[in-house]
Design a protein around this motif. Structure first.
Motif, short mmCIF file in Angstrom:
data_model
loop_
_atom_site.label_atom_id
_atom_site.label_comp_id
_atom_site.label_asym_id
_atom_site.label_seq_id
_atom_site.Cartn_x
_atom_site.Cartn_y
_atom_site.Cartn_z
N VAL A 81 31.89 -65.91 38.33
CA VAL A 81 32.37 -65.03 37.91
C VAL A 81 33.33 -65.15 37.38
O VAL A 81 33.98 -65.31 35.84
N ASP A 82 34.82 -64.91 37.62
CA ASP A 82 35.63 -65.98 36.58
C ASP A 82 36.14 -66.12 35.88
O ASP A 82 36.85 -66.65 34.51
N GLY A 83 35.87 -67.62 36.62
CA GLY A 83 35.83 -68.84 35.66
C GLY A 83 34.79 -68.56 34.05
O GLY A 83 35.40 -69.29 33.31
N TRP A 84 34.08 -68.13 34.55
CA TRP A 84 33.05 -67.98 33.16
C TRP A 84 33.52 -66.67 32.38
O TRP A 84 33.72 -66.51 31.25
N LYS A 85 34.26 -65.72 33.27
CA LYS A 85 34.85 -64.66 32.18
C LYS A 85 35.81 -65.24 30.81
O LYS A 85 35.95 -64.75 30.37
N SER A 86 36.87 -66.04 32.38
CA SER A 86 37.73 -65.95 31.36
C SER A 86 37.98 -67.21 30.42
O SER A 86 37.78 -67.30 29.07
N ARG A 87 36.54 -68.84 30.07
CA ARG A 87 36.22 -68.93 29.21
C ARG A 87 35.46 -68.63 28.02
O ARG A 87 35.95 -69.25 27.07
N THR A 88 34.75 -67.54 28.34
CA THR A 88 33.94 -67.14 27.23
C THR A 88 34.44 -66.12 26.37
O THR A 88 34.83 -65.53 24.88
N GLU A 89 35.40 -64.97 27.38
CA GLU A 89 36.67 -64.79 26.99
C GLU A 89 37.67 -65.04 26.41
O GLU A 89 37.92 -64.67 25.11
N ALA A 90 37.82 -66.51 25.94
CA ALA A 90 38.80 -66.85 25.00
C ALA A 90 38.18 -67.60 24.08
O ALA A 90 38.52 -67.79 22.57
N TYR A 91 36.95 -68.19 24.37
CA TYR A 91 36.11 -68.76 22.66
C TYR A 91 35.86 -67.50 21.93
O TYR A 91 36.43 -67.10 21.10
N LYS A 92 35.81 -65.96 22.56
CA LYS A 92 35.84 -65.29 22.24
C LYS A 92 37.35 -64.77 20.84
O LYS A 92 37.10 -64.74 20.00
N GLN A 93 38.32 -65.29 22.31
CA GLN A 93 39.82 -64.94 20.57
C GLN A 93 39.55 -66.13 19.96
O GLN A 93 40.13 -65.88 19.27
N LEU A 94 38.79 -67.08 20.02
CA LEU A 94 38.87 -67.90 18.59
C LEU A 94 38.53 -67.09 17.47
O LEU A 94 38.63 -67.64 16.56
N ARG A 95 37.39 -67.03 18.32
CA ARG A 95 35.80 -66.69 16.94
C ARG A 95 36.57 -65.22 16.31
O ARG A 95 37.14 -65.73 15.04
N LEU A 96 37.46 -64.34 16.79
CA LEU A 96 38.27 -63.27 16.26
C LEU A 96 39.86 -63.42 15.64
O LEU A 96 39.40 -63.35 14.00
N ALA A 97 40.62 -64.51 15.94
CA ALA A 97 40.83 -65.59 15.28
C ALA A 97 40.76 -65.79 14.02
O ALA A 97 41.17 -65.34 12.54
N ARG A 98 39.42 -66.48 13.75
CA ARG A 98 38.68 -67.09 12.62
C ARG A 98 38.30 -65.87 11.20
O ARG A 98 38.59 -66.00 10.23
N ARG A 99 37.73 -65.06 11.91
CA ARG A 99 37.43 -63.65 11.38
C ARG A 99 38.36 -63.31 10.87
O ARG A 99 38.83 -62.83 9.46
N ARG A 100 39.80 -63.18 11.54
CA ARG A 100 40.94 -62.18 11.00
C ARG A 100 41.67 -63.55 10.01
O ARG A 100 42.25 -62.96 9.11
N PHE A 101 42.09 -64.91 9.98
CA PHE A 101 42.01 -65.96 9.32
C PHE A 101 41.69 -65.91 7.93
O PHE A 101 42.34 -65.28 7.15
N ARG A 102 40.49 -65.51 7.48
CA ARG A 102 39.49 -65.41 6.67
C ARG A 102 40.09 -64.27 5.84
O ARG A 102 40.44 -64.13 4.81
N SER A 103 40.49 -62.84 6.47
CA SER A 103 40.51 -61.23 5.90
C SER A 103 41.69 -62.43 5.16
O SER A 103 42.83 -61.51 3.51
N TRP A 104 43.07 -62.30 6.71
CA TRP A 104 44.10 -63.02 5.57
C TRP A 104 44.52 -64.03 4.68
O TRP A 104 44.90 -63.42 3.11
N GLN A 105 43.66 -64.34 4.93
CA GLN A 105 43.20 -65.17 3.06
C GLN A 105 43.06 -64.92 1.96
O GLN A 105 43.53 -65.03 1.20
N ALA A 106 42.06 -64.07 1.99
CA ALA A 106 41.36 -62.80 1.06
C ALA A 106 42.32 -62.58 0.39
O ALA A 106 43.08 -61.63 -0.25
N GLU A 107 43.40 -61.87 1.92
CA GLU A 107 44.92 -61.02 1.00
C GLU A 107 45.60 -62.04 0.23
O GLU A 107 46.31 -61.08 -0.26
#
Ligand SMILES: [Zn+2]
Length: 137
Positions: A81-107
């Motif tokens: 569980v721990d390994g899968w949880k941390s890898r999928t959570e880290a992936y979620k952070q990358l996706r979130l960073a992409r979304r934040r970057f797009r907002s940043w770009q628009a602003e």
């Protein structure tokens, strides 16, 4: 934003520049990522006579994997569980960073427009042309 002074706008742009460092942060991490979704869910085991058939479901963990040709579900053992949880959570952070970057770009693009307008000088323009909006305005 139209009432801001050029100094306000430059300060806002400076702020966006500092913010970019934070926005890009997750992409500087080295932790492994996995493009799937970790879930705790309730399941039926299928053993005849088990109480899960009467609605007392078993808790289980799984990772949903969106393959190009369809989603798969992978059951995860407690020791993994721990390994899968941390890898999928880290992936979620990358996706979130992409979304934040797009907002940043628009602003930032809005700030570019505002700064350009605030610095614009129409000195020397014919009076009749002063009323004409510019392309892109
Ligand atoms: Zn069962």
């Amino acid at each position: 934003m139209s009432q801001k002074t050029p100094a306000d706008l430059r300060q806002a742009l400076r702020h966006k520049l500092n913010e970019l460092e934070k926005v890009l942060g997750p992409f500087f991490d080295r932790a492994p990522v996995f493009p799937g979704y970790f879930q705790v869910h309730q399941r039926v085991c299928g053993k005849p006579g088990c109480r899960c058939a009467q609605g007392h479901l078993h808790p289980g963990t799984r990772v949903l994997i969106p393959f190009q040709d369809g989603q798969s579900s992978l059951s995860i053992q407690p020791e993994d569980v721990d390994g899968w949880k941390s890898r999928t959570e880290a992936y979620k952070q990358l996706r979130l960073a992409r979304r934040r970057f797009r907002s940043w770009q628009a602003e930032v693009a809005e700030l570019f427009d505002a700064i350009e307008k605030a610095r614009r000088s129409t000195e020397g323009l014919r009076p009749e042309d002063l009323k004409r909006p510019f392309r892109g305005d």
